[in-house]
Design an enzyme around this catalytic site. Structure first.
Site, PDB file in Angstrom:
ATOM      1  N   HIS A  84       0.808  -1.216   0.000  1.00 11.93           N
ATOM      2  CA  HIS A  84       0.000   0.000   0.000  1.00 11.93           C
ATOM      3  C   HIS A  84       0.843   1.269   0.000  1.00 11.93           C
ATOM      4  CE1 HIS A  84      -4.252  -1.139   0.198  1.00 11.93           C
ATOM      5  NE2 HIS A  84      -3.869  -2.206   0.878  1.00 11.93           N
ATOM      6  N   ASP A 113      -7.847  -1.418  -2.010  1.00 13.24           N
ATOM      7  CA  ASP A 113      -8.897  -2.199  -1.350  1.00 13.24           C
ATOM      8  C   ASP A 113     -10.241  -1.740  -1.900  1.00 13.24           C
ATOM      9  OD1 ASP A 113      -7.001  -3.470   0.256  1.00 13.24           O
ATOM     10  OD2 ASP A 113      -7.157  -1.951   1.830  1.00 13.24           O
ATOM     11  N   GLU A 140      -7.369 -11.962   1.339  1.00 16.11           N
ATOM     12  CA  GLU A 140      -8.264 -10.814   1.474  1.00 16.11           C
ATOM     13  C   GLU A 140      -9.065 -10.620   0.194  1.00 16.11           C
ATOM     14  OE1 GLU A 140      -5.221  -8.233   4.354  1.00 16.11           O
ATOM     15  OE2 GLU A 140      -5.786  -7.464   2.374  1.00 16.11           O
ATOM     16  N   HIS A 145      -8.517  -7.024  -1.436  1.00 17.63           N
ATOM     17  CA  HIS A 145      -7.204  -6.466  -1.765  1.00 17.63           C
ATOM     18  C   HIS A 145      -6.749  -6.897  -3.161  1.00 17.63           C
ATOM     19  CE1 HIS A 145      -2.969  -5.201  -0.656  1.00 17.63           C
ATOM     20  NE2 HIS A 145      -2.774  -5.934  -1.748  1.00 17.63           N
TER      21      HIS A 145
END
EC number: 3.4.13.22
Length: 256
Positions: A146, A153, A217, A220
């Site tokens: 990130h 996201d 995730e 993500h």
């Protein structure tokens, strides 16, 4: 890294493949040749993208009230959003993340896991934490995803802006948040089937625009960073650590 939009009729809704757990050491060794793309705010994007900077709204220290991404990611997100069926929009929750926020998220999850598992070893705690939050790193050769502007996201929402049911909440650090979780279960209830189908839709529209997904995730996705290179089979990443353009930095560069 501009990609073209895809007609919604061509969206693949096949089962999401199950991928083994990530070994971060294999990712950090991937070379980075930064292409120099700027960070741009997702709030500039037209419909059908919506932006909700989740961490700022939650009051997390250091979080910014905007979702910045690299320009190539911005264009690919627009293409993904335009390929969605009518009445469904892409909701961006987070993009570029200050190192302070990455450290806060890692420490907070680490402490929560330690609270529930006081006898866990340090290695066990770090492994479980990094399943959902990557280790905070500003290392130019191995930055947290990130911090590059290449990780984002996202989720889906309806025409009223309300998020669709994905089976778990964003950032819910439990096994059910693994992207292929519902693909591995037996008979599903109607709500579980709907959550599975929503995950499939998100996964495939993002994949069709070149994104890769972090298997732990469902929210993500990566484009251009080391995770993208790892899961996409690329020789190198094109996004390294990035910083926001500030007026102070601009003046320092240009005033003689």
């Amino acid at each position: 890294m501009h990609t073209s939009s895809t007609d919604s009729s061509s969206i693949n809704l096949a089962p999401i493949p199950s991928i083994s757990a990530l070994e971060w050491s294999s990712v950090s060794h991937i070379a980075i040749q930064d292409c120099g793309e700027r960070l741009v705010p997702m709030s500039l994007a037209p419909s059908p993208i919506k932006v909700f900077p989740a961490y700022a709204r939650l009051g997390i220290p250091g979080a910014i009230p905007e979702c910045f991404v690299r320009e190539g990611v911005y264009r690919a997100l627009l293409a993904a959003a335009r390929s969605l069926p009518q009445g469904i929009s892409l909701l961006v929750l987070d993009g570029w993340r200050p190192w302070r926020v990455q450290q806060y998220l890692f420490d907070t999850l680490y402490e929560a896991i330690l609270y529930h598992h006081p006898n866990a070893t340090e290695d066990e705690l770090l492994t479980r934490t990094s399943e959902f939050v990557s280790f905070p790193s500003r290392d130019p050769s191995a930055p947290s995803p990130h911090l590059t502007g290449g990780a984002v996201d996202v989720t889906l929402c309806d025409s009223d802006g309300l998020p669709l049911d994905m089976g778990t909440l964003f950032d819910e650090a439990i096994p059910a948040s693994h992207t292929a979780h519902f693909e591995l279960l037996g008979e599903l209830s109607p709500p579980q089937q709907q959550a599975r189908d929503n995950r499939r839709l998100l996964y495939h529209v993002m994949q069709q625009q070149g994104f890769t997904n972090l298997p732990s995730e469902w929210w993500h996705f990566d484009l251009g960073d080391q995770l993208w290179a790892h899961y996409g089979g690329h020789n190198q990443a094109c996004y390294g650590p990035a910083e926001l353009e500030t007026i102070e930095n601009r003046w320092r560069r240009h005033i003689s």
